[in-house]
Motif scaffolding. Sequence first.
Motif, mmCIF file in Angstrom:
data_model
loop_
_atom_site.group_PDB
_atom_site.id
_atom_site.type_symbol
_atom_site.label_atom_id
_atom_site.label_comp_id
_atom_site.label_asym_id
_atom_site.label_seq_id
_atom_site.Cartn_x
_atom_site.Cartn_y
_atom_site.Cartn_z
ATOM 1 N N TRP A 86 -14.141 -8.640 -6.816
ATOM 2 C CA TRP A 86 -14.010 -8.233 -8.354
ATOM 3 C C TRP A 86 -12.742 -7.612 -8.793
ATOM 4 N N GLY A 87 -11.686 -8.288 -8.232
ATOM 5 C CA GLY A 87 -10.122 -8.231 -8.332
ATOM 6 C C GLY A 87 -9.809 -6.857 -7.694
ATOM 7 N N LYS A 88 -10.513 -6.375 -6.728
ATOM 8 C CA LYS A 88 -10.032 -5.337 -6.086
ATOM 9 C C LYS A 88 -8.479 -5.254 -5.403
ATOM 10 N N ARG A 89 -8.265 -6.410 -4.768
ATOM 11 C CA ARG A 89 -7.081 -6.417 -4.104
ATOM 12 C C ARG A 89 -5.888 -6.815 -5.023
ATOM 13 N N ARG A 90 -6.317 -7.670 -5.814
ATOM 14 C CA ARG A 90 -5.297 -8.133 -6.993
ATOM 15 C C ARG A 90 -4.897 -6.709 -7.822
ATOM 16 N N GLY A 91 -5.797 -5.860 -8.011
ATOM 17 C CA GLY A 91 -5.579 -4.592 -8.823
ATOM 18 C C GLY A 91 -4.701 -3.742 -7.974
ATOM 19 N N GLN A 92 -4.863 -3.761 -6.684
ATOM 20 C CA GLN A 92 -4.020 -2.923 -5.942
ATOM 21 C C GLN A 92 -2.700 -3.435 -5.833
ATOM 22 N N LYS A 151 0.146 -7.068 -1.315
ATOM 23 C CA LYS A 151 0.094 -8.824 -1.256
ATOM 24 C C LYS A 151 -0.560 -8.767 0.056
ATOM 25 N N GLY A 152 0.044 -8.352 1.164
ATOM 26 C CA GLY A 152 -0.316 -8.797 2.715
ATOM 27 C C GLY A 152 -2.005 -8.407 2.663
ATOM 28 N N ASN A 153 -2.319 -7.315 1.922
ATOM 29 C CA ASN A 153 -3.783 -7.243 2.399
ATOM 30 C C ASN A 153 -4.615 -8.104 1.436
#
Length: 494
Positions: A365-371, A320-322
Motif C-alpha cells: 500500500w505504498g508504505k516503503r515508497r512513502g518512507q 530506498k534500500g529498504n
Amino acid sequence: MKRSVWILFSFFLFCKGGAVEPMEKTHVLTLDEAIMLARVQSVDAAVALNELKTAYWEYRTYRAELLPEVNFTATVPSYHKGYNSYQLNDGSYTYVQNNYMQMNGQLSIDQNIWFTGGTLSLNTSLDFLRQMDGSSGNRFMSVPLALTLNQPVFGVNQTKWDRRIEPVRYAEAKAAFLSATEEVTMTTINYFFNLLLARENVAIARQNLENAEKLYEVAKAKRRMGQISENDVLQLELNVLDARSSLTSNESALKSHMFTLRSFLALGEDEELIPEVPDSVPEVRLEYADVLSKALANNSFAQNIRRRQLEADYEVAKAKGNMREITLFAQVGFTGTDRRFDTAYRRLKDNQVVEIGFKIPILDWGKRRGQVKVAQSNREVTESKLRQESMNFNQNLFVLVEQFNNQQTQLHLADEADQIARKRYHTNVETFLVGKISTLDLNDSQSQKDEARRKHINELFYYWYYYYQLRSLTLWDFAAGTGIEADFEKIVKH
C-alpha cells in the motif's frame, strides 16, 4: 582664610581614584592569568573536555569497527535432562528421555567489508557431546576451518556511510572543543571586568565620599563667613549622604562579583582578588572576507553543516534500500565427527552452504515508497534550514567584525574622555574653593568624571570580548597570525 582652606585640601585635590585596601591575603590578578586559570580549573572547561573525550572514544570505536575482530565463544558445560515428544512409526507419540552433557567452543575472526557493506568471517569450532543414559559415549564434531560471507545486496551500506559521516563528526567535535575553550575565555572576561568595574566603583565612591565630606566642611566654614548660601551647604550635605549610600551599595556589589569570579576560577574564598586593568590590547584591523574564510574553514559550524547534510542523504539512501531486501549467505569449509577427538579432525567432509534470501513487497500500500518520500522531504527541510543558518552565521559574523573594528575607535575616545573628565573635575574643585562656580557645576563635573571612568572600562571590556568572540568563531589568533590548534591525543589521554 582662603589660603588656609587651600592648604587643607591641596593633598587630596589631585589624587586619583584610590584602590580598595586589601585584606590579609590578596591576589593581584591579571586578565591573562584569569584566562589561564579558567581554561584549567573552571567547570566549563571540564565540561568541554569531557565532551571532547566522549567524541574521541566514539570515533575510536568507529575506527575499531573497521579492523578485524577476534572473538572466542564457549559453553562449558551445558547439561540437559528432560523429556521430549517423539513420533513412532504408527503415527502415535511418546516421550523419550534426554540426558546429556554438551560443551562447545568457537574462535572467529570477523571483518567488515566497507566497500560492499558485508561481513567476512573465518571460523574454527569444536563440539563435544556425552550421552549419560543408555549407550553412553562421547561424540566430537569439529569444524577446522570455515569461511563465511554475509552480504546484503541492495540494502544501504552502513559501513560506507559511517566512513563518510564519522570523521566529519569528530572534526566537528574537535573544533567545538577549541571554540568552547574560547567561550570559557569570554566568560572569564565578563566576570573579570565585572569585578574590575565593581572595584573601580568602590574606589570612586570612596573617593567621592572623602571629597564630599571635606568639601562639606569647607562649605560650612565659608557659610560662617557669609561667602556661600545655605542652599549650597545643604546640597553638599546631601552629597555626603548620597556618597555614603553609594559606597555601601558598591561594596556589596563588589563582594558579589568577587565571589562569582573566585567560584568560576575555583579559587579559595579567603583570597581577595585585585584585578589589574589590562595595559594594552591587540590592535588589529579585520576584513570580513578574510574572517569569513577562516570561520568556514575552522569553525565547528561548517563541519556541523556538512554532517547534517550527509545524515539527511543517508536517511534517503536507507529508505530506498529498504524497498527491497536481498541477502547472500555463503559458507565453505570442512567438518568432521567421531567418538574420538583426534579422528574427528581426520575424517573431514566438505561443508558448503549457499543461500540467497530476498524479501520484495508485492503489495504494501505504498508504505516503503512513502518512507522514501518522507526521507526526501526531510532532506529538503534540512537543506533549507542549513541555507538559513549559513546566512545567519555570515550576517552575525559581518556585524561582529564591524563591531570589533568600531570598538577600537570607541576605546580610544573613551580613554581620552576619561582623562579630560578627570582634569575638568580637579579644575572645578579648585574653582569651587575660590567661590567661582556653584555646587551644581561641581556635582556635574563629578558625575561626568565617574561616568567617563566607567565607560572607559566598559569599552575595554567590549574590545576584549569581541576579540575572543571572533577567535572562538574563526579559531584563529589574529594577533599572532596563526591558527588555534591543540594536541587532542595528549589532551584526551592526560
